[in-house]
Design an enzyme around this catalytic site. Structure first.
Site, mmCIF file in Angstrom:
data_model
loop_
_atom_site.group_PDB
_atom_site.id
_atom_site.type_symbol
_atom_site.label_atom_id
_atom_site.label_comp_id
_atom_site.label_asym_id
_atom_site.label_seq_id
_atom_site.Cartn_x
_atom_site.Cartn_y
_atom_site.Cartn_z
ATOM 1 N N LYS A 54 6.777 -37.218 30.764
ATOM 2 C CA LYS A 54 8.210 -37.363 31.043
ATOM 3 C C LYS A 54 8.517 -36.844 32.450
ATOM 4 C CE LYS A 54 9.351 -37.299 26.189
ATOM 5 N NZ LYS A 54 9.638 -36.526 24.980
ATOM 6 N N GLN A 98 11.821 -30.787 23.341
ATOM 7 C CA GLN A 98 10.643 -31.471 22.791
ATOM 8 C C GLN A 98 10.377 -31.011 21.348
ATOM 9 O OE1 GLN A 98 8.768 -33.945 24.417
ATOM 10 N NE2 GLN A 98 7.871 -34.171 22.389
ATOM 11 N N ASP A 121 18.318 -37.768 24.097
ATOM 12 C CA ASP A 121 17.433 -38.178 23.000
ATOM 13 C C ASP A 121 18.228 -38.831 21.863
ATOM 14 O OD1 ASP A 121 14.701 -37.981 23.199
ATOM 15 O OD2 ASP A 121 14.623 -35.841 22.714
#
Ligand code: NDP
Length: 296
Positions: A54, A98, A121
């Site tokens: 990422k 994460q 997200d």
């Protein structure tokens, strides 16, 4: 029949290029780069790899990516305090925590602290609610990437029969909501579904996200179906010691029946990070009151 391949890698490369162009325009317009903060707790090797990928994708697209790496024993309170700080940092447009988090941390509680306006997200309940009610918000990256591939391949999806196998909050459920919003007739199957083969044989569109290597054989598919395989499963190394990644669909038998199919690797996987860049650009433009760039 031999299915045509849906090349997620090529589609994602185009998306990343458009994101990069939009990020450069944003920097000119606002005098600052688009900012993404990625938070990693612990040293899980798979999560570490995702975070590195990422960060690299951000750099290549001209976004300002900042990694926050915290030790595995970090308390939930300290993690929430960092997220709250990022919520108020004007240089941060998007926040990504994460997953999975270490077992002593309540994931839902941490995700609830992320500002819904920086939740790139799409995991915050506010954004899940927006998706479920048809309001605009952030959509989880993997299912949104799947939808982009489907629309690119099939055009309008209205009226098609779609089966989503898997009902997780990050893939299956949002995928079903997206297909419903495109006017598909949607069935969600899961581990308690009675006769999955019979359910799948009706489907024009099949999206599989179950985490079971090669579990869906070709003879469960309707001839000509479009198959999106989200699964990423690492098998034992083969006789030559090579690692093998396979999907949730048995590619060898499915390719003989389907009309189009995503390979693993090179299908859905590359889309996830590309869509993350798009979502971060969406957040940045919304925060700066600029019109959203059309990236899809
Ligand atoms: P979860 O484990 O959270 O959910 C799996 C779902 O599959 C559950 O709903 C479960 O049903 C269902 N399921 C399990 N076994 C079967 C079965 N035999 N038949 C039918 N349904 C079944 O997984 P995720 O959604 O997080 O991930 C799914 C897969 O997608 C994994 O391989 C993961 O690695 C991959 N993935 C790939 C991404 C990418 O970027 N390409 C991103 C995210 C995930 P039940 O609810 O009844 O338990």
């Amino acid at each position: 029949m031999s299915a045509s391949l849906i090349d997620g890698k090529a589609f994602a490369a185009g998306l990343r290029q458009r994101a990069s162009d939009a990020a450069a325009r944003f920097t000119v317009q606002t005098g600052r780069p688009v900012g993404l903060a990625v938070v990693l707790v612990g040293d899980d090797p798979a999560s570490d790899l995702y975070v590195r990928s990422k960060a690299r994708a951000c750099k290549e697209a001209g976004l300002h990516g900042v990694e926050h790496r915290l030790p595995v024993q970090t308390s939930q309170a300290d993690l929430c305090a960092l997220v709250e700080h990022l919520n108020t940092d004007p240089a941060v447009d998007g926040i990504l925590v994460q997953l999975p988090l270490p077992p002593h941390i309540d994931e839902a509680a941490v995700l609830a602290v992320v500002s819904p306006e920086k939740d790139v997200d799409g995991f915050h309940v506010v954004n899940a609610g927006r998706l479920a009610t048809g309001a605009s918000g952030f959509v989880p990256c993997t299912p949104l990437g799947c939808l982009m591939l489907l629309k690119d391949r099939l055009g309008p999806l209205a009226g098609l029969d779609a089966v989503v196998v898997g009902r997780s909050n990050i893939v299956g459920k949002p995928m079903a909501q997206l297909l419903l919003a495109e006017h598909c007739t949607v069935t969600v199957a899961h581990s308690r579904t009675g006769d999955l083969a019979a359910v799948l044989r009706r489907a024009d569109i099949v999206v599989v996200a179950i985490g079971r290597p090669q579990a869906i054989p070709g003879d469960w598919l309707k001839p000509g179906a479009t198959v999106i395989d989200v699964g990423i499963n690492r098998l034992q190394p083969d006789a030559e010691g090579r690692n093998r990644l396979v999907g949730d669909v048995d590619f060898a038998s499915a390719v003989a029946v389907a009309g189009a199919i995503t390979p693993v690797p090179g299908g859905v996987g590359p889309m996830t990070i590309a869509v993350l860049l798009c979502n971060t650009l969406q957040a940045a433009h919304q925060r700066a009151n600029l019109p959203l760039p059309n990236l899809a």
